[in-house]
Design an enzyme around this catalytic site. Sequence first.
Site, PDB file in Angstrom:
ATOM      1  N   GLU A 253       0.840  -1.200   0.000  1.00 52.07           N
ATOM      2  CA  GLU A 253       0.000   0.000   0.000  1.00 52.07           C
ATOM      3  C   GLU A 253       0.872   1.245   0.000  1.00 52.07           C
ATOM      4  O   GLU A 253       0.619   2.204  -0.715  1.00 52.07           O
ATOM      5  CB  GLU A 253      -0.907  -0.001   1.234  1.00 52.07           C
ATOM      6  CG  GLU A 253      -1.755   1.258   1.357  1.00 52.07           C
ATOM      7  CD  GLU A 253      -2.876   1.110   2.376  1.00 52.07           C
ATOM      8  OE1 GLU A 253      -2.650   0.463   3.408  1.00 52.07           O
ATOM      9  OE2 GLU A 253      -3.970   1.643   2.124  1.00 52.07           O
ATOM     10  N   GLU A 381      -0.552  11.063  11.526  1.00 51.32           N
ATOM     11  CA  GLU A 381       0.073  10.772  12.824  1.00 51.32           C
ATOM     12  C   GLU A 381       0.742   9.400  12.828  1.00 51.32           C
ATOM     13  O   GLU A 381       1.837   9.224  13.378  1.00 51.32           O
ATOM     14  CB  GLU A 381      -0.992  10.850  13.934  1.00 51.32           C
ATOM     15  CG  GLU A 381      -1.522  12.261  14.179  1.00 51.32           C
ATOM     16  CD  GLU A 381      -2.369  12.829  13.028  1.00 51.32           C
ATOM     17  OE1 GLU A 381      -3.013  12.041  12.307  1.00 51.32           O
ATOM     18  OE2 GLU A 381      -2.356  14.060  12.841  1.00 51.32           O
TER      19      GLU A 381
END
Lengths: 418, 374
Positions: A253, A381
């Site tokens: 990914e 994050e």
Amino acid sequence: MNFDDTPEEAAFRSKARDWISANAPRELHAGLSKLGFGQSDAGVGDPMQAAKQWQKKKQEGGWAALRWPREYGGAGASAIEQVIWQSEEGAYAKLGGAFTIGLGMCGPTLMTWGTEEDKRKRLPKLASGEEIWCQLFSEPIAGSDLAGIRTRAAPEGDEWVVNGQKIWTSGAKESDWGLLIARTDTGVAKHRGLTMFFLDMKSPGVEVRPIKQMNGDAHFNEVYFTDVRIPDAQRLGAVGQGWTVALTTLMNERMSIGGSMPTGFDELLNYAEEIETEHGRAINDPRVRSRLASYAVKATGLQYSAYRSISALSRGEEPGPENSIGKLVAGSMLQDVSRFALDLQGEYGLIIDEKLSPDNARFQRMLMRSPATRIEGGSDEILRNIIAERVLGLPADIRVDKDVAFDRIPTAASAGGR
Amino acid sequence: MQFDFSSEQKELQTSVRRFFTDNSPNSAARGVLESTAGHDESLWKKVGEQGFLAAAIPEAQGGVGAGYLELCVVAQEAGRALAALPTVSSIYQAAEFLMAVGTPEQQAKWLPRLASGEAIGTVAVTEAAGPLNPKAITTRVTNQRLTGTKLPVADGSAADFAIVAAKDEHSGISLFIAELAADGVERTPVETVDPSRKHARLDFDGAVVEPLGAPGEGLALIERIRDRAAVLTAFEQIGGAQAALDMARDYALQRFAFGRQIGSFQAIKHMLADMYVSLELARSNAYYGAWALSVDSDRLPAAAASARVAATQAYQLCAANNIQVHGGMGFTWEFDCHLHYRRSNYLALALGGPSHWEERLIESVRVNPALKAA
């Protein structure tokens, strides 16, 4: 240090170019070229039909799933050849959105963990666009904390019975197959109780519900599982090994998403050349130029970082966690660039009606889609954590759920919350 | 595509890094900072002997003739080591001016000595606050004699000659070579934010000079050479940014607060991740600049400006946040954090500040989009 094709690469490029000019749906090119980030209507009629036609044609011509072995429907090409193909395919690549997850993530996972029979049966159909795949990972309670998923798979004979709910599944509505991570043991620590499967999305008990997004589109879905039966033969990896299998998917990914992210810079530069302000065209305003320069070095920095990754790839090195910077930089930049473009338009910037808004509401659509970029496929994050821990070697977060059996991990409910 | 340094260039990097680690610890830069010395003279001599800074000067001119990619590698390590050397003045600029437009006599006189480090050259342009512009230059040459004041001039006290921008009987700005030990030149040290790379005020009162390059073409030439120097300086900046990031990371691992390493707090981790991202963007832009410099591409102006803008951002961010990670100790004279903070802000302004380069970037991107590879 050079950007030149080797003679072999140059030959590959000209072969690709010739094939594309002879075979691509040229009548769609203008619409696809204009299609901006967050815009969905390229004026190509039925987008799925156009996508499938192009994918099938590519596969017949030997240009689909380039890096996969030929016996699985691929072309056995090198990493660098794939990059050359992408640059030649250009705007036509926008037709292939529905196949991104299958080709980029599910396929490689099946390739690593599937049986020979699975691979020969499923991968060629994935490569040709005949079958579409989705990735059934995130859940309402487990996004960034993916290993905290609660969808259960319980063994029954040589089958598994699945109950639970997935969310944020791109393209689930159109998908024929899904890659599913489920919990098979709640009595061990969370990473150890997971198992990976693939399943027919038409299986009884699978229900797909589109999610209306804040930008009005419905690309993501919820997927509900009620006593869905999956043959044990469709398990990938050992029981309890699901987390390791998932890491294969997530690593791919990172490559397929981070490789070539749009940033909005080219569009903004072109737009600044066009729009009139009190200083003449916006590009002549020093404040605009200063902002453009800051965006420019991010855009070129990402592009040249991709060249560095490609060079490393072609030397046979593995893509590493440093590729996390692509989406991290591009996501907030899209958001920033779109706000800046709206600011240049003044109050007129409010208009998102594509017929009235300057530049077909390109920047308004970008504004409304970009928040998702900062979340999907690893939030800003999480990406910063990955960089801090895996690149810079800083300590992992202190985790209160570490080495705790999954069914004893505190939740909002167990804490007496909502 | 091979968008990376070659294995030979990486080997060079390893040996240059070892050289600077052995010969230029941070204490050496601090030594220059705390003294009146112009630069680290013993290091400069050794660097000259190694031929590191002569990498891009042709053999016929007393250099090594290796190339600009090699010089970029050296610049990065010099920046990483905070080397207190007149690199930006003497190698990235003075030598480049001479190679570009020096007469055979000028080249023969100076280039071999610049290559070996026996001589130091510098560039004297600035006279007043504000960006470079012809109106701000009042220094004048009449009958080959120069009168006026330049300030601040990098390495002005140590340099043997300066390339001076001045007005003469031609329109526009012309360049001249002034030997600084000659009569009619007074040099006064100037206190700057980074005394590990000293600056001076040069007062010329009828000093004898000789012209360099075509008359009236000075500013265009300065721009052209600054593009080249910008790439090399960007490599010093990314070297420095890497060193500041490494310092911050090491300290975050070593320092405990609230019963744990401070590097385990996300506030610190994310700050360090942002420093890394900024540095990687700068590194990639600098690589593109190195490529453009090494092949004399017509994309050099855009590439140099991108390298420069990104490297300035990265070094300033890394140096400032390095102090932040160190907390109060980072603000002490004793800790080395301020060496990078000083250097990052000096290098930001050398060759024109960030806004100058932003302007140049947009100007050149419009002519020649930088986003296309080649």
